[in-house]
Design a protein around this motif. Structure first.
Motif, PDB file in Angstrom:
ATOM      1  N   ALA A 430     -10.331 163.408  33.995  1.00  0.00           N
ATOM      2  CA  ALA A 430     -10.792 164.794  33.908  1.00  0.00           C
ATOM      3  C   ALA A 430     -10.922 165.237  32.457  1.00  0.00           C
ATOM      4  O   ALA A 430     -11.871 165.945  32.083  1.00  0.00           O
ATOM      5  CB  ALA A 430      -9.828 165.700  34.659  1.00  0.00           C
ATOM      6  N   ILE A 431      -9.971 164.812  31.620  1.00  0.00           N
ATOM      7  CA  ILE A 431     -10.023 165.176  30.209  1.00  0.00           C
ATOM      8  C   ILE A 431     -11.270 164.592  29.552  1.00  0.00           C
ATOM      9  O   ILE A 431     -12.006 165.292  28.837  1.00  0.00           O
ATOM     10  CB  ILE A 431      -8.748 164.691  29.483  1.00  0.00           C
ATOM     11  N   ARG A 432     -11.529 163.317  29.798  1.00  0.00           N
ATOM     12  CA  ARG A 432     -12.710 162.685  29.213  1.00  0.00           C
ATOM     13  C   ARG A 432     -13.993 163.298  29.764  1.00  0.00           C
ATOM     14  O   ARG A 432     -15.027 163.354  29.073  1.00  0.00           O
ATOM     15  CB  ARG A 432     -12.698 161.179  29.464  1.00  0.00           C
ATOM     16  N   GLY A 433     -13.921 163.754  31.005  1.00  0.00           N
ATOM     17  CA  GLY A 433     -15.096 164.356  31.632  1.00  0.00           C
ATOM     18  C   GLY A 433     -15.577 165.608  30.927  1.00  0.00           C
ATOM     19  O   GLY A 433     -16.760 165.974  31.018  1.00  0.00           O
ATOM     20  N   THR A 434     -14.687 166.279  30.193  1.00  0.00           N
ATOM     21  CA  THR A 434     -15.103 167.501  29.500  1.00  0.00           C
ATOM     22  C   THR A 434     -16.078 167.207  28.358  1.00  0.00           C
ATOM     23  O   THR A 434     -16.756 168.126  27.873  1.00  0.00           O
ATOM     24  CB  THR A 434     -13.884 168.265  28.942  1.00  0.00           C
ATOM     25  N   ASP A 435     -16.158 165.962  27.921  1.00  0.00           N
ATOM     26  CA  ASP A 435     -17.084 165.605  26.839  1.00  0.00           C
ATOM     27  C   ASP A 435     -18.376 164.971  27.343  1.00  0.00           C
ATOM     28  O   ASP A 435     -19.230 164.575  26.533  1.00  0.00           O
ATOM     29  CB  ASP A 435     -16.399 164.653  25.852  1.00  0.00           C
ATOM     30  N   ILE A 436     -18.525 164.851  28.655  1.00  0.00           N
ATOM     31  CA  ILE A 436     -19.807 164.384  29.194  1.00  0.00           C
ATOM     32  C   ILE A 436     -20.857 165.456  28.894  1.00  0.00           C
ATOM     33  O   ILE A 436     -20.644 166.642  29.150  1.00  0.00           O
ATOM     34  CB  ILE A 436     -19.706 164.153  30.716  1.00  0.00           C
ATOM     35  N   ARG A 437     -21.994 165.044  28.341  1.00  0.00           N
ATOM     36  CA  ARG A 437     -23.015 166.052  28.077  1.00  0.00           C
ATOM     37  C   ARG A 437     -24.399 165.536  28.420  1.00  0.00           C
ATOM     38  O   ARG A 437     -24.678 164.349  28.328  1.00  0.00           O
ATOM     39  CB  ARG A 437     -22.960 166.535  26.645  1.00  0.00           C
ATOM     40  N   ARG A 438     -25.236 166.467  28.823  1.00  0.00           N
ATOM     41  CA  ARG A 438     -26.619 166.179  29.167  1.00  0.00           C
ATOM     42  C   ARG A 438     -27.528 166.940  28.210  1.00  0.00           C
ATOM     43  O   ARG A 438     -27.295 168.108  27.912  1.00  0.00           O
ATOM     44  CB  ARG A 438     -26.910 166.611  30.607  1.00  0.00           C
ATOM     45  N   GLU A 439     -28.549 166.261  27.777  1.00  0.00           N
ATOM     46  CA  GLU A 439     -29.506 166.873  26.852  1.00  0.00           C
ATOM     47  C   GLU A 439     -30.614 167.569  27.632  1.00  0.00           C
ATOM     48  O   GLU A 439     -31.094 167.056  28.646  1.00  0.00           O
ATOM     49  CB  GLU A 439     -30.090 165.794  25.941  1.00  0.00           C
ATOM     50  N   LYS A 440     -31.002 168.741  27.165  1.00  0.00           N
ATOM     51  CA  LYS A 440     -32.118 169.450  27.790  1.00  0.00           C
ATOM     52  C   LYS A 440     -32.889 170.224  26.725  1.00  0.00           C
ATOM     53  O   LYS A 440     -32.371 170.516  25.640  1.00  0.00           O
ATOM     54  CB  LYS A 440     -31.615 170.393  28.881  1.00  0.00           C
ATOM     55  N   THR A 441     -34.111 170.542  27.047  1.00  0.00           N
ATOM     56  CA  THR A 441     -34.966 171.312  26.132  1.00  0.00           C
ATOM     57  C   THR A 441     -35.075 172.738  26.654  1.00  0.00           C
ATOM     58  O   THR A 441     -35.436 172.963  27.813  1.00  0.00           O
ATOM     59  CB  THR A 441     -36.365 170.684  26.040  1.00  0.00           C
TER      60      THR A 441
END
Length: 490
Positions: A430-441
């Motif tokens: 869960a802690i590592r999941g907070t740094d998952i990111r998706r790029e969008k325009t």
């Protein structure tokens, strides 16, 4: 022979070509030949090979030696500087830098292996030893990844060896006393649990050093130290301790202290795997309203909440809170204003329907609340104590290994230590999941990021070891090893 090649799965293709999987005994010298009351014959000693013999590994093998029933015959460390004291203490022990070479050449000459290396190499070294029929003692946390923890748990069922994880508090009297209090109904059914620590006491929440390439110390084999981890150029300050704050190698505050603190509620309440997990983490700002993004490093602090299915010990489903970075739960109202909560920096609080109890690190100094109750109650002993308490953890493993599998009780065999390790690694998920990111325009054509792992509850499927509602998080269940390294098959 193909099966043998899978044991290490490392780049040493010739590993085990000359080694049988069955354990080979060492020469047995009759006791009467050696003579002397109280003398321990070589055949009655456990012959140990240490992998990682500096720092904690140094104290581990010294503790085995002090039982008088272990012969430290082989030493292995990638860093000659860290191995110095152990080599001086055991001058007759043969020394290796590469653990694969040690197992390859010497497997017929020892009975057991002690593993005290950085977290990211625990599993591959431990499983290789087990598949050679060696008893294993492994420092906490048992593994770096959830998948590895499950693999070693299964391996413990398959291979006829004696296993123990190095959470020595599991051999202490404290958790046993708390189990007896709980079983006597002194706090009723459990409603909620809090575990807290002042760790990390090393740098976290920081970017990878931007310094120019540093020179690798002559005494250190950097490639071997990296082992299963992705290749990176050597940087100062990582070895020998600060690796704990980097996800490629360590498991943060949870990896360091989780097995010592979650042990108490895990054993007292007979917890299984959590069914969901959520968290919030401390953030570091690098400018005004600009939050730093350092996914390679563990955060400076976190609060994780895991929900477990209820059982006969709980009042319905039960939540376990983990807090690190010095964050603590609100002091129990039954605790006096000048009384220490836990042991100060660390502690465990179990809240029941009829009362509360707490302890410090390793389950030490268990107390009923208010603390005056502690000396007022007297419940029968249900659980045998380990001679020497927490310090007897080492001797317990040595004697169990000498006696043979199934002959003596252990405090933290992999059947217990594996699921315990999984609990804290699920929290890390869960802690590592907070740094998952998706790029969008965005509408203006600028690049923005969204963070789908923040502010959600992850649903955990323990049977299949996967997060059901955030696929990107599952990459943290089982990492990819560096080319040339592979975990053996169980």
């Amino acid at each position: 022979m193909e099966k043998n090649k899978k044991i290490l799965g490392s780049s040493r293709r010739d590993f085990i070509k000359s080694t049988a999987l069955a354990t080979a005994g060492i020469s047995i010298i009759p006791r009467h030949v050696l003579g002397g009351p109280g003398f321990t014959a070589p055949s009655d000693k456990l012959v140990v090979a240490g992998i990682g013999v500096g720092g904690k590994g140094q104290s581990d093998i010294w503790s085995f030696h002090q039982t008088g029933k272990a012969d430290i015959a082989f030493l292995c460390d990638v860093d000659d500087r860290r191995a110095k004291t152990s080599r001086e203490r055991f001058p007759k022990a043969k020394y290796y830098k590469d653990w694969r070479e040690l197992l390859d050449k010497e497997s017929k000459n020892f009975d057991a292996v002690s593993v005290s290396t950085p977290d990211h190499n625990h599993a591959i070294q431990t499983l290789a030893a087990m598949q050679l029929g060696k008893h294993v003692y492994v420092q906490k946390p048992l593994t770096h990844d959830i998948y590895e923890a499950r693999a070693l748990t299964n391996a413990a069922k398959k291979y006829d060896v004696v296993t123990q994880m190095g959470n020595q508090g599991s051999s202490g009297d404290g958790v046993r006393k708390m189990r007896e209090w709980f079983n006597a109904g002194l706090i009723g059914k459990a409603k909620e649990v809090y575990c807290f620590t002042d760790r990390p006491v090393w740098p976290q929440g920081i970017p990878w050093p931007a310094e120019k390439k540093a020179s690798v110390p002559a005494e250190l084999d950097w490639d071997l130290w990296l082992g299963t981890a992705p290749y990176k150029e050597y940087v100062n300050g990582l070895v020998p301790f600060n690796w704990r704050g980097w996800w490629d190698y360590g498991t943060g505050a949870l990896g360091d202290m989780g097995c010592h603190l979650i042990e108490a509620p895990y054993r007292v309440l007979d917890l299984k795997y959590p069914k969901n997990v959520e968290c919030s983490v401390g953030s570091v700002y690098v400018d005004e309203f600009k939050r730093g993004y350092f996914p390679e490093s563990c955060p400076p602090s976190s609060h994780v909440t895991m929900t477990f299915d209820g059982n006969e010990n709980t009042d319905g489903d039960i939540k376990l809170h983990w807090m690190d970075g010095g964050i603590q739960p609100t002091r129990p109202e039954e605790l006096g204003p000048n009384e220490v909560f836990g042991d100060g920096g660390n502690g465990v609080l179990i809240i029941g329907t009829k009362g509360k109890m707490m302890c410090g690190t390793y389950g030490e100094n268990p107390q009923l609340l208010p603390t005056s109750r502690t000396n007022e109650v007297n419940v029968p002993k249900q659980f045998d104590r380990v001679p020497g308490g927490a310090n007897g953890h080492y001797g317990q493993w040595v004697e169990a290994a000498i006696a043979g599998p199934g002959k003596k009780e252990l405090s933290s065999p992999f059947e217990i230590a594996g699921p315990l390790t999984e609990i804290l690694l699920i929290a890390n998920l869960a802690i590592r999941g907070t740094d998952i990111r998706r790029e969008k325009t965005n509408a203006n054509g600028n690049i923005e990021f969204e963070y789908p792992g923040r502010y959600i509850q992850m649903i955990w499927d323990s049977d299949n070891m996967r997060v059901e509602n955030l696929e990107e998080a599952n990459k943290f269940v089982k990492r990819d090893y560096r080319d040339g390294w592979k975990l053996g098959e169980v």
